[in-house]
Every structure is written in C-alpha cells, then in structure tokens.
Design a protein around this motif. Structure first.
Motif, PDB file in Angstrom:
ATOM      1  N   GLU A  21      53.286 -15.196  11.962  1.00  0.00           N
ATOM      2  CA  GLU A  21      52.046 -14.622  12.505  1.00  0.00           C
ATOM      3  C   GLU A  21      51.063 -14.289  11.400  1.00  0.00           C
ATOM      4  O   GLU A  21      51.452 -13.930  10.290  1.00  0.00           O
ATOM      5  N   GLN A  22      49.812 -14.371  11.770  1.00  0.00           N
ATOM      6  CA  GLN A  22      48.788 -14.016  10.801  1.00  0.00           C
ATOM      7  C   GLN A  22      48.585 -12.504  10.750  1.00  0.00           C
ATOM      8  O   GLN A  22      49.051 -11.770  11.625  1.00  0.00           O
ATOM      9  N   CYS A  23      47.857 -12.048   9.749  1.00  0.00           N
ATOM     10  CA  CYS A  23      47.441 -10.650   9.661  1.00  0.00           C
ATOM     11  C   CYS A  23      46.058 -10.524  10.313  1.00  0.00           C
ATOM     12  O   CYS A  23      45.414 -11.517  10.613  1.00  0.00           O
ATOM     13  N   VAL A  24      45.612  -9.304  10.521  1.00  0.00           N
ATOM     14  CA  VAL A  24      44.284  -9.071  11.076  1.00  0.00           C
ATOM     15  C   VAL A  24      43.496  -8.164  10.130  1.00  0.00           C
ATOM     16  O   VAL A  24      44.050  -7.214   9.565  1.00  0.00           O
TER      17      VAL A  24
HETATM   18  C1  LIG Z   1      49.247 -10.588  18.385  1.00  0.00           C
HETATM   19  O1  LIG Z   1      49.911 -10.683  19.626  1.00  0.00           O
HETATM   20  C2  LIG Z   1      49.073 -11.069  20.707  1.00  0.00           C
HETATM   21  C3  LIG Z   1      49.868 -10.977  21.983  1.00  0.00           C
HETATM   22  O2  LIG Z   1      51.043 -11.645  21.855  1.00  0.00           O
HETATM   23  C4  LIG Z   1      48.528 -12.434  20.441  1.00  0.00           C
HETATM   24  O3  LIG Z   1      47.650 -12.806  21.464  1.00  0.00           O
HETATM   25  C5  LIG Z   1      47.782 -12.445  19.121  1.00  0.00           C
HETATM   26  O4  LIG Z   1      47.342 -13.729  18.790  1.00  0.00           O
HETATM   27  C6  LIG Z   1      48.643 -11.917  18.009  1.00  0.00           C
HETATM   28  N1  LIG Z   1      47.836 -11.766  16.801  1.00  0.00           N
HETATM   29  C7  LIG Z   1      48.026 -12.498  15.710  1.00  0.00           C
HETATM   30  C8  LIG Z   1      47.101 -12.238  14.565  1.00  0.00           C
HETATM   31  O5  LIG Z   1      48.892 -13.332  15.632  1.00  0.00           O
END
Ligand SMILES: *[C@@H]1O[C@H](CO)[C@@H](O)[C@H](O)[C@H]1NC(C)=O
Ligand SMILES: *[C@@H]1O[C@H](CO)[C@@H](O)[C@H](O)[C@H]1NC(C)=O
Ligand SMILES: *[C@@H]1O[C@H](CO)[C@@H](O)[C@H](O)[C@H]1NC(C)=O
Ligand SMILES: *[C@@H]1O[C@H](CO)[C@@H](O)[C@H](O)[C@H]1NC(C)=O
Ligand SMILES: *[C@@H]1O[C@H](CO)[C@@H](O)[C@H](O)[C@H]1NC(C)=O
Ligand SMILES: *[C@@H]1O[C@H](CO)[C@@H](O)[C@H](O)[C@H]1NC(C)=O
Ligand SMILES: *[C@@H]1O[C@H](CO)[C@@H](O)[C@H](O)[C@H]1NC(C)=O
Ligand SMILES: *[C@@H]1O[C@H](CO)[C@@H](O)[C@H](O)[C@H]1NC(C)=O
Ligand SMILES: *[C@@H]1O[C@H](CO)[C@@H](O)[C@H](O)[C@H]1NC(C)=O
Ligand SMILES: *[C@@H]1O[C@H](CO)[C@@H](O)[C@H](O)[C@H]1NC(C)=O
Ligand SMILES: *[C@@H]1O[C@H](CO)[C@@H](O)[C@H](O)[C@H]1NC(C)=O
Ligand SMILES: *[C@@H]1O[C@H](CO)[C@@H](O)[C@H](O)[C@H]1NC(C)=O
Length: 652
Positions: free
Chosen positions: A340-343
């Motif tokens: 997963e990416q960061c925000v």
């Molecule tokens: C965080 O989780 C949500 C819900 O699963 C998803 O829509 C979102 O893309 C995710 N954010 C990142 C940065 O991956």
C-alpha cells in the motif's frame, strides 16, 4: 469550550441587517455564485486533498507513547542550549535582589537537567482567547518593541522550551507557526485587506479582497466548497465533516497565503529553518477524542496532542503516536500494509486548528437560519445535509491511524473512524496535559486563561465571560483519576469558590509552589495562572456572538492581554514586584534541584502569589471586576452578532 448549542435565536439580528456582511451577500456576485455551489465534477486534486504517495524507505508506523519521540529528543538537544543566552539576559533584567541569576544560569549551562525549563499555555475561548493570549504572547516576545524595558517580560518566549494552545489559543499559535514564526507586532503592522487577523469581516462574510486574498465573496465560498469536495473525492476513504469547512474558512484568517493556503500542512513546520534550528519553543495543539453526540467528562477523556512531528496521546486510553506527515495512510495495528502507498496532505494547517476548535463548527450550521440570502443558504444547506447530520459535530480522522493499536486499552482500536473535538470540551480549557508529561520535565507553565466560565445560568449572577479557575480544577481532578493520571502529577487546586474569593481569577496566582506537595510523587510544573481581567479594556467579549472585531477593538484586546501578562509593566499599584516574582517562579524548581538557597526576594514572592492551601469555599459575591487602569475608548467597533446569536446551555 464547554457549551452545547441548543437553539438559534434571531432576536439580536435586526440591528445588523444593514451590516457590511449582509450588503455584500446581496450583491449581484452572490447570484453569479449559484454555479459555485454545484458540486464540482472532475476536479484536479488540489492542496487540501490528501494524496497517495510512495512511502519513504523507512515506512512510517505508529509508536508506543513510552517516551518522547526521537525527533523531539534530538530537537531538545538543540533547544535547551539555545535558551541559555536568552534566559541569562531575561532573568538578569528581572532583577532578583541579592541573586545573580545570570551567574546562576552560566554555572549550570552545560547541564540541561539543572536549568529552568519553561512552558507557556494559551486557553481556548475563540477570538477573545486568541487576542487576549496574543497580547500576552507579545509581552513575552523580545521582538516586540519596548518589551525588554524595566518591569517587562520580553524574552520569556525566547527562553521557553514548549508552548501549547487550544481552540482560540491554537489559532494564535497557528497564526505564528504556520507563518514562519511571525510576530504579533508584524501581524498588527500589516493591516491591508487580505492580510491575516483582519477580523472586521467575520468568516461568514469572507476576507476583504485585496492583498493575498484575491477572491470575491462568491469565490471565497466556492473555494471552501471546492477544497472540501476535493478531499472527499480524493482516492481513499476520507470522510469530511463540518470541521473541514470551518478549517478552510479559518485558514483565510490565519494562514498568510493566497486562497488561505490549502497546501499548508502542520507537519511542514518541522521543515522551517527556525524550527529545525530550535530557535523557538516547541508548539503543541490539543484536541480530544469523542464520538459524535457523546458527552465528555474531564476525568476520562483522551487528550490528543498535535506537535510538528506527531499526533497522538500519552493517555493510557491511547498511548500511541502517529507521524503527522503521513496521517491519512491506512495504518493497521501500527503498520501500513505491504503493497500500500502512504498518504500525504491530510494534516492541513487549517484542519489542525479547526480540529482543536471544532466546537465552533456548530456556528456554521446556523448560517442558514439567519440573515443569509436564501440562495446561498440553500446551497450550503444542501452540502451540509449531504455530509453531516446535525449531531456530527466532530473532526473526522478516517482512516483511524490507531486502528488495531493497543487494543486492550484503546476503546477506538476496532473502528476505522477516529473522531476528534474541541480541546476544551472536557472543561480542561487550558492545554496543560502535554506540559505536565513527566518526560518533558517542565518546571513552570505560564497559563493564560481566557475561558468564559462566568456564564448563565449562574448563581449569583455575575459579569459574563470571565474565567474562574474551572479549567485548572478540571485538570487537577483528572490527575486524581488513577487510570488517567498515568504517571503525571499536578498541583493541588482549590475549588472555584476559593479561587474567586481570594481573587485568583482577577490577578496572577501561583499553584504548586512546593515541589513536594503535589497530587502524586511525580514532578509537575508550577502553574503561573494569568486570568483574563479588565486592565484597559472589557475583554470579556462573547465567544460565539462576537465573531468580528475592528482593528481598533482587536488592538485593545491585545493591549489588555499585554497588561495582564506584565501587570502593566509592573507599574500596577501593589504589583511592582511582579517581574521579579516571574523570575522566581521560573527558577524555583531549578533551585530545588541544584540545592541552591531560595533568595529572600523570592520567598516574599511565594508568600504573596502562591496559594497556601487555605480554603474559602463560601459562595462568592457576584463577580463584577473593575477596570484596573484607564480604559481604552473605541471609536469604531463592528457589530457581529447577527448570524449566530445562540442560546447556550451549560453542558455539565
Ligand atoms: C486505504 O484503504 C481504502 C479502503 O480499503 C482504500 O480505498 C484506499 O485506497 C487505501 N489507501 C491507500 C493509500 O492505499
Ligand atoms: C553576575 O555575575 C557575573 C559573572 O558571572 C558578573 O559579570 C556580573 O557583574 C554579576 N552581576 C551582578 C549584578 O552582580
Ligand atoms: C508597557 O510597555 C509597553 C512597551 O514599551 C508600552 O507600549 C506600554 O504603554 C506600557 N504600558 C504601561 C501600562 O505602562
Ligand atoms: C522566515 O523568517 C526568517 C526571520 O526569522 C527569515 O530570515 C526567513 O527568510 C523567512 N523565511 C521565509 C520563507 O520567509
Ligand atoms: C505575509 O506574507 C508577506 C509576503 O510573503 C510578508 O511580507 C508579510 O510579512 C507576511 N505577514 C505576516 C503577518 O507574517
Ligand atoms: C465515509 O465515507 C465512505 C465513503 O468514502 C462512506 O461509505 C461512509 O458511510 C462514510 N462514513 C461516515 C461516517 O460518514
Ligand atoms: C477514570 O478514568 C477511567 C478511564 O478513562 C474511566 O473509566 C473512569 O470512569 C474514570 N473515573 C472517574 C471517577 O471519572
Ligand atoms: C501508562 O499507560 C500505559 C498504557 O496503559 C501503560 O503501559 C503504562 O505502564 C502506564 N504508565 C504509568 C507510569 O502508569
Ligand atoms: C465558575 O464557572 C463554572 C463554569 O461555568 C460555573 O458553573 C460556576 O458557577 C462558576 N462559579 C463561580 C463562583 O464563578
Ligand atoms: C545536572 O544537574 C542535576 C540537577 O542539579 C544533577 O543531579 C546532576 O548530577 C547534574 N549532572 C552533571 C553531569 O553535573
Ligand atoms: C493564605 O492565603 C490567604 C489568601 O491569600 C490569606 O488570606 C491567608 O492569610 C494566608 N494564610 C497564611 C497562613 O499565610
Ligand atoms: C498540600 O497537600 C495536601 C494534601 O496532602 C493538600 O490538601 C493541600 O491543599 C496541599 N497544599 C498546597 C498549598 O498545595
């Protein structure tokens, strides 16, 4: 703040139907603004919208709150030495008889453990608190012209390690720290349209256009709507609430940048040169965790702090911190899932200020029920209905960074939505919790209290909107809860009747002078309590009904705050010793640590200003404080009660 809005009244609005705000709202541009309120479609992401980014090589994570962050620790290693020279000069000026303060600091300068460690706290209370606190801030700031003369306190700010704000006090700190540590003097010297602290237009009217704010009123509203919508629509699960609108509107008053600086983040403070070099105190903002509609009690509410690096809490009910810069990322059990990416960009500076003051967002709900033209009203109501029901009086921190974290103690560990509210909603209207954490080792806190405690219904009836020590009592009571105290201590604080009967809400008082007589064996700072009182101006302006100030009114509030902090530059009759006694409060704990004898001059200060444990619990006489010096006369004030004259009720 501790009020719940129960109902809205139009009673006091008639007079201001001709106010500037009303006229501007009815101007043709307001009709052109119709388009404005259509929900924007394919918007380019803008500064207010959080955005997925690649994570840094060391992935951000949630840490346990069993100590200060490594960033804060290394920052302190620069800050403590940086306070030595200012403190030497400052204490020498305070002139403690038969005590060479400068030599004392010099002697201990290489040992931070021995040196005095100063904190400052600014309470909530809307614009009243921001301005009254701002006057005290100016008095403490050696950059303010004339502030380093005899009897004055310029240099206290430069000698301090920490500075905390809550709600209106947070607006004050935000206005300084989000703007390259500007000064109050600089703020009031720049009175152009579009500059910050131009308060003669309320946030409902929007900024006067000019300067950096090139927006017409319609464009101002469009900007609020567009930026908030962009957050809602950005990839991820970001739930917006009223606080987002509130935050964006505040930013136009407090962030010195075009369009209220939608891209300004709170964590960006860590990259300011001044901050990196630890030239100024460490800023802390306070909010509270609360579910929508829930009522809080001070003894158990989780206090959240925001500092330039982190947000989180030392309270046992959370006991963790998230890296502020990466708020909005999907932390699960403290980690970001693989792949997963960061925000980035969630920690908008206005949003952090808005969170700490989120009680006020209720004011926004009332915009429609008042004099605002129906056309604007309908558009806004539409948006509000879509995003929030009326109970949704919170700042939404979805995704909850503490999901799955500290599951045993953290009541929010299993929900994806973390909701925060105004830092004063648990009655602790002074942001003291971050300053009494034992790891921070603060010796003394200058606590500027602009709370509105004396409000109806009250028996006996008193003048409204003055403090009476309620905030100190709330923090004291909390530290007697064995669970919540979690290693902290606090001075004993008497009941509010005693505080009022002894006049401790009308002139400075010290609490916790005896380091060995605190609520627990842990250490706690001395609290130098600086209550709002009328020195040169009736500074008990209403929190909710006075949302606009002319420059003249604003400056009178500031001057009053300056006099509260300095006791009129130590010229007030009977308080000629004030600046010396400030010096004594600063060195007191340090003298104890280094086994140094307390100078005679300080002993008499402590006899005079320290609460000595005596109680006077009888109901006090009605409180109608007298002006202490010649009052400032205002030629041009502004009326501002029209849009939101509220019936308030105490939420006990
Ligand atoms: C965080 O989780 C949500 C819900 O699963 C998803 O829509 C979102 O893309 C995710 N954010 C990142 C940065 O991956
Ligand atoms: C205080 O001590 C310093 C030496 O550390 C000395 O230079 C200074 O003159 C002393 N000040 C006073 C007022 O005695
Ligand atoms: C206190 O000092 C400031 C700065 O020199 C000055 O502007 C102000 O008038 C003084 N106030 C009083 C009450 O003497
Ligand atoms: C910030 O303020 C300092 C003075 O304290 C100044 O030297 C610096 O240029 C300012 N930075 C910006 C980006 O304005
Ligand atoms: C606002 O920004 C302008 C231009 O960058 C600067 O000249 C001014 O000093 C700033 N105002 C404050 C109050 O810092
Ligand atoms: C938060 O937003 C999501 C969509 O992004 C929505 O499904 C959910 O109902 C919202 N939650 C609240 C509490 O508004
Ligand atoms: C003390 O704090 C705990 C944890 O928040 C709470 O459950 C309890 O009700 C509090 N006790 C009192 C007397 O408020
Ligand atoms: C504070 O609370 C945390 C989490 O409950 C706990 O682990 C820690 O031991 C507590 N600290 C003290 C000093 O009580
Ligand atoms: C102090 O303020 C509290 C909170 O508003 C109020 O309930 C109480 O009556 C006040 N007491 C006095 C003596 O001012
Ligand atoms: C630093 O000061 C503290 C408090 O006076 C003392 O306990 C400690 O021994 C000192 N450390 C050094 C290295 O002198
Ligand atoms: C304690 O303080 C009160 C209030 O300031 C004062 O009236 C009383 O005389 C003091 N008592 C002693 C023993 O100093
Ligand atoms: C000292 O501690 C006792 C409790 O042991 C408390 O009742 C008293 O108020 C404290 N005195 C002061 C001045 O804080």
């Amino acid at each position: 703040m501790k009020f719940q809005v129960l109902a809205v009244s139009a009673l006091s609005c008639v007079a201001s139907a001709s106010s500037v705000g009303r006229k501007e709202l009815e101007a043709p541009t307001a009709y052109d603004a119709l388009d404005v309120f259509r929900r924007a479609t394919a918007q380019a992401p803008n500064g207010y919208a959080p955005e997925p980014v690649d994570c840094p090589s060391t992935k951000p994570s949630i840490r346990t709150a069993n100590g200060l962050s490594s960033e804060e620790k290394s920052w302190l290693q620069k800050r403590r030495p940086n306070t030595v020279q200012p403190m030497k000069e400052f204490l020498a000026r305070l002139d403690i008889k038969n005590f060479n303060a400068s030599a004392y600091i010099e002697k201990h300068k290489s040992n931070a453990t021995a040196l005095p460690n100063i904190g400052i706290a600014f309470s909530g209370g809307g614009y009243r608190a921001m301005l009254n606190g701002g006057g005290a801030f100016a008095a403490f700031d050696s950059r303010t012209p004339g502030s380093t003369g005899a009897g004055q306190l310029g240099g206290l700010l430069q000698s301090s390690t920490y500075i905390a704000g809550l709600s209106g006090g947070g607006w004050l700190l935000g206005s300084i720290y989000a703007n390259n540590f500007t000064s109050i003097q600089n703020i009031i010297d720049r009175n152009g349209n579009g500059d910050i602290w131009q308060l003669s237009n309320s946030i409902f009217v929007g900024p006067k256009d000019g300067g950096l704010q090139i927006l017409s009123q319609a464009d101002y509203y469009k900007n609020l709507v567009d930026t908030v919508t962009s957050k809602e629509e950005s990839p991820g699960t970001f739930n917006v609430s009223l606080t987002d609108f509130w935050a964006r509107a505040l930013a136009f008053q407090f962030v010195n940048a075009t369009d209220g600086g939608p891209a300004f983040t709170w964590s960006s403070i860590q990259d300011d040169d001044d901050f990196k070099n630890a030239n100024n105190p460490f800023p802390l903002l306070v909010a509270i965790e609360r579910n929508p509609g829930e009522t809080l009690i001070s003894t158990s509410a989780t206090n959240i702090e925001f500092n330039p690096y982190e947000m989180g809490s030392y309270d046992p009910t959370l006991y963790g911190f998230a890296p502020l810069k990466y708020l909005g990322s999907n932390f699960t059990s403290g980690q970001i899932p693989n792949g997963e990416q960061c925000v980035r960009g969630f920690d908008n500076a206005g949003f952090i200020m808005g969170t700490s003051s989120s009680l006020f967002n209720q004011v926004l709900l009332n915009i429609g029920t008042q004099d605002v033209p129906a056309i604007i009203n309908n558009a806004i109501q539409g948006i509000l209905t879509r995003i929030a029901d009326n109970d949704d009086d919170i700042a939404d921190y979805t995704p909850n960074p503490f999901l799955g974290f500290n599951g045993r103690e953290n009541p929010s560990a299993d929900v994806s939505r973390l909701t925060l509210v105004d830092g004063g909603e648990d009655l602790q209207n002074l942001p003291l919790i971050p300053l009494i954490q034992p790891q921070r080792k603060v010796d003394v806190v200058f606590a500027v209290d602009s709370s509105a405690d004396t409000v109806e219904p009250m028996n006996p009836v008193s003048a409204e909107n003055w403090p009476n020590g309620t905030s100190l009592v709330a923090t004291f009571q909390r530290t007697t809860n064995r669970t919540m105290q979690n290693g902290t201590a606090f001075p004993y604080i008497p009941d509010v009747n005693t505080i009022v009967n002894f006049g401790f809400n009308n002139r400075p008082a010290f609490f916790g002078c005896d380091a060995n007589n605190l609520t627990t064996n842990a250490s706690s700072p001395i609290i130098v309590y600086l209550p709002n009182a009328p020195y040169v101006f009736l500074s008990n302006t209403s929190t909710f009904d006075k949302l606009a100030y002319s420059d003249e009114e604003r400056n009178a509030m500031l001057t009053n705050g300056y006099n509260i902090a300095t006791m009129a530059n130590s010229t007030l009759s009977g308080y000629e010793d004030w600046s010396t006694c400030v010096g004594c409060a600063i060195i007191s704990r340090s003298l104890t640590r280094t086994g140094t004898q307390v100078p005679a001059a300080c002993k008499s200060c402590f006899t005079k200003y320290c609460w000595n444990g005596t109680l006077a619990t009888d109901t006090p006489a009605p409180y109608f404080p007298e002006m202490k010096l010649a009052a400032i006369k205002i030629q041009n004030g502004v009326e501002s009660g029209c849009y939101f004259s509220l019936f308030l009720d105490l939420k006990k």
